[in-house]
Design an enzyme around this catalytic site. Sequence first.
Site, PDB file in Angstrom:
ATOM      1  N   GLY A  90      28.350  56.554 107.875  1.00  0.00           N
ATOM      2  CA  GLY A  90      29.302  57.468 107.245  1.00  0.00           C
ATOM      3  C   GLY A  90      30.351  56.689 106.472  1.00  0.00           C
TER       4      GLY A  90
ATOM      5  N   ASP B  41      25.422  56.543 103.991  1.00  0.00           N
ATOM      6  CA  ASP B  41      26.035  57.859 103.772  1.00  0.00           C
ATOM      7  C   ASP B  41      25.186  58.604 102.760  1.00  0.00           C
ATOM      8  OD1 ASP B  41      29.323  58.975 104.092  1.00  0.00           O
ATOM      9  OD2 ASP B  41      27.802  60.103 103.003  1.00  0.00           O
TER      10      ASP B  41
ATOM     11  N   LEU C 231      39.530  62.917  97.384  1.00  0.00           N
ATOM     12  CA  LEU C 231      40.378  61.856  96.830  1.00  0.00           C
ATOM     13  C   LEU C 231      41.739  61.735  97.503  1.00  0.00           C
ATOM     14  CD1 LEU C 231      39.576  62.276  93.028  1.00  0.00           C
ATOM     15  CD2 LEU C 231      38.478  60.783  94.686  1.00  0.00           C
TER      16      LEU C 231
ATOM     17  N   ARG D 210      42.533  61.446 100.476  1.00  0.00           N
ATOM     18  CA  ARG D 210      42.632  60.572 101.654  1.00  0.00           C
ATOM     19  C   ARG D 210      41.542  59.519 101.739  1.00  0.00           C
ATOM     20  NH1 ARG D 210      40.221  64.822 102.107  1.00  0.00           N
ATOM     21  NH2 ARG D 210      38.253  64.958 103.212  1.00  0.00           N
TER      22      ARG D 210
ATOM     23  N   LYS E 218      28.905  57.840  97.800  1.00  0.00           N
ATOM     24  CA  LYS E 218      30.029  57.360  98.614  1.00  0.00           C
ATOM     25  C   LYS E 218      29.788  55.958  99.130  1.00  0.00           C
ATOM     26  CE  LYS E 218      32.252  61.499 100.328  1.00  0.00           C
ATOM     27  NZ  LYS E 218      32.627  62.321 101.488  1.00  0.00           N
TER      28      LYS E 218
ATOM     29  N   CYS F 281      26.251  62.833 127.073  1.00  0.00           N
ATOM     30  CA  CYS F 281      26.452  63.008 128.520  1.00  0.00           C
ATOM     31  C   CYS F 281      27.366  64.188 128.832  1.00  0.00           C
ATOM     32  CB  CYS F 281      27.034  61.739 129.129  1.00  0.00           C
ATOM     33  SG  CYS F 281      25.770  60.521 129.533  1.00  0.00           S
TER      34      CYS F 281
ATOM     35  N   CYS G 115      40.916  95.676 120.728  1.00  0.00           N
ATOM     36  CA  CYS G 115      42.096  96.516 120.533  1.00  0.00           C
ATOM     37  C   CYS G 115      43.228  95.737 119.854  1.00  0.00           C
ATOM     38  CB  CYS G 115      42.556  97.134 121.847  1.00  0.00           C
ATOM     39  SG  CYS G 115      43.030  95.922 123.059  1.00  0.00           S
TER      40      CYS G 115
ATOM     41  N   CYS H 245      22.061  63.945 131.873  1.00  0.00           N
ATOM     42  CA  CYS H 245      22.101  63.958 130.414  1.00  0.00           C
ATOM     43  C   CYS H 245      20.683  63.923 129.848  1.00  0.00           C
ATOM     44  CB  CYS H 245      22.897  62.747 129.935  1.00  0.00           C
ATOM     45  SG  CYS H 245      22.782  62.484 128.165  1.00  0.00           S
TER      46      CYS H 245
HETATM   47 ZN   LIG Z   1      23.930  60.575 128.113  1.00  0.00          ZN
END
Ligand SMILES: [Zn+2]
Length: 727
Positions: free
Chosen positions: A29, A53, A62, A64, A77, A166, A179, A496
């Site tokens: 990214g 990216d 632009l 930031r 990018k 996890c 309401c 997990c």
């Molecule tokens: Zn995990």
Amino acid sequence: MTARYAHLERSLGADLFAQVRSCKVLVVGSGGIGVEILKNLVMSGFGDIEIVDLDTIDVSNLNRQFLFRSKHVGMSKSEVAREVALQFNPDAKIVAHHGNVKEERFGVQFISKFDIVLNALDNVGARQHVNRLCLAAKKPLIDAGTQGYLGQTNIHVGRETACFDCEPKTENKRTFAICTIRSTPDKPVHCIVWAKELFKLMFGNAEESMLSGTEPDEDIADANKEESADPDANATNADAPSSAEIKEDQNKEKEIRSQIVEAVASRPSGDELDKDETVRAYARRVFDAVFDHEIRFKLQLRNGYKGANKRPTPLTFEEASSKADEDASGQQAGGLKDQRIMSLKECTDMFVDSVVTLLGPERRGSLGDMVFDKDDALTLRFVTAASNLRCHCFNIERKSLWDTKGIAGNIIHAIATTNAIVAGLQTLEAIKILAALKRVPVANATWRAPSASAEDTDAASPALTANSTAVWVAREPVGRGYLLQATGLPPPNPKCFSCGNALVTLSVDTSKFTFGDLIDRVLKGRLGVNLPSIMLDASELYAEGDGLDEDEVEFFEANKPKALADCPAGGIKEGTIVDVEDFSQDMKFKVLVHQKVYDAEENPDLFEVGGEEPVAKPDAKEDSEEKASADKAESSSDAPVRTQEVEAIMSTGKDGEELVAVASTVVSSSKRPREDGEKDHESEGSKRSKTDDEGAAAVVVSEIDLAGGAKASGDDDGDDDDVICID
Ligand SMILES: [Zn+2]
């Protein structure tokens, strides 16, 4: 050594600095957080960086994403970030990849090249994906996310700490009672939600609008029920309505609602739609029905607006359009047009004008199907006007178009400072991980650095994350008054779905090796599975045992002669993870497949199994022994636990290379956290379901992942690192 690095070398020490210079870092990214990380890395001496990216630069970035300028709009990018970061430090080697990290080319093999992976992503899906790649490739992942003023960094080192998955990404639903929306709003958001419902009633799927029903609000019925439930209380309360009066109120309520629905349905049709005056008259009828008649009538009911902070004031079209710019407070103040508060007259004009345009020749074709979209300026104008008019009636502050867009679209605007803070923390954590790795040549470091060397397996060996912390960025000071709250890294959650089960690696030629061979030779022959069931993503490719349909058996048998790569659900290829379960043994594990062609003379099996081998659930005796030893370890210190783990890893490993591999067979040391974890998850679950029950009669307005905080920053549309949609 150039002068550029003199201070860095002094700060970090020669060894660590050398490590920083030579290690390979992947940044996934290069948006809000990514550009900050990239700047930090090149300025901290990191010399070998790759960035991925898929996005191009938008004008809204632009403000930031400071590596980008207006001349870069529309460009990649990652590529622009590389160019500009190189100007900061031309020494650095940066490779930019313009593409989606989910593409096959960024699979486990790609990730394996790196020493550390830093996530700078704006959506949960991609973050989960990178997490799993890092688990499979045994690479430490430093993740971060922000949500407005809130942010978080976290370190995920498989089997040593919790992974990204996890902690389930819960969805905290922001709900409002019906309401509140229909009768007793006291915040701008209530009126905005109501205006979206009015939009639906007038232009969208009217039946789905909560304003389409004619039944009275439950709170009116409930309030009456409560009061009449206790005869004594009623006896002392002279104002308590009789059941006949309640009935009467409810009938009136129904009547008012019917009038609104009728006013909306009185829409001109055919040629009439082309007459501006007819359409304007229609807009005025709806205006009067919702802002005047309804409120006027309900004020006469015994329980009308019961519970409202302040009784509302009805507003007629006449009155609203004759009011001059009495209160356009923002108007004189200057500022951006969309950010000022409109006067009542402006709202009224905007209401009528947007109705006219929505029913105009360009839009009327989709009448009945229109959907509010924050990015559709016309629908936003309607909702802003309608909600502000309602705000006026209920004495609630009005909102600008800009604010309404944010509230209606559930947007939390990204804040450059928060991004910079988490990116700085990520860079620090990367250096800490490198420090833990520094006794091991980077090229050999895989997972749990200390165990890579025999002399390091003593009890004092620190784990890779011994000095790492997860950090929360708060908006208001928390705890002892700090805005940054550091916490320890939680242990893996054994339940997990990404890291909790065993992970077996299978190297095989996926274009030749058949699915039947996978079942018979690998799973049954080698791994001791009795009755395998095999899942690929959400598709069941195979199952055995009683209770299968004929159709299922036929489908499963048909898969057997196929090459792995030709199997349904996309095939089993390099990087594919299949889930294997054997209910007969209470055994569950994942198989990560690697593509490899074997010479039949050298390896007649034509496959190799690595990683850890799955085990059936230990019996009760082992269980209690493990618990006892785990308790002991826990009560003294962390170190002995790790020694046990190392021993278990040693005993599990098949060859030198696998000795440092992950091992979930190390149940002894993870036993306690596992139990605690279970408890936590249960209580969390029950809390959630309670909330759900409470919300049963409420309308789900939006969803926001507060629990994950910054963890779940945004939806998966990938275009929104400037804003975070929590819709
Ligand atoms: Zn995990």
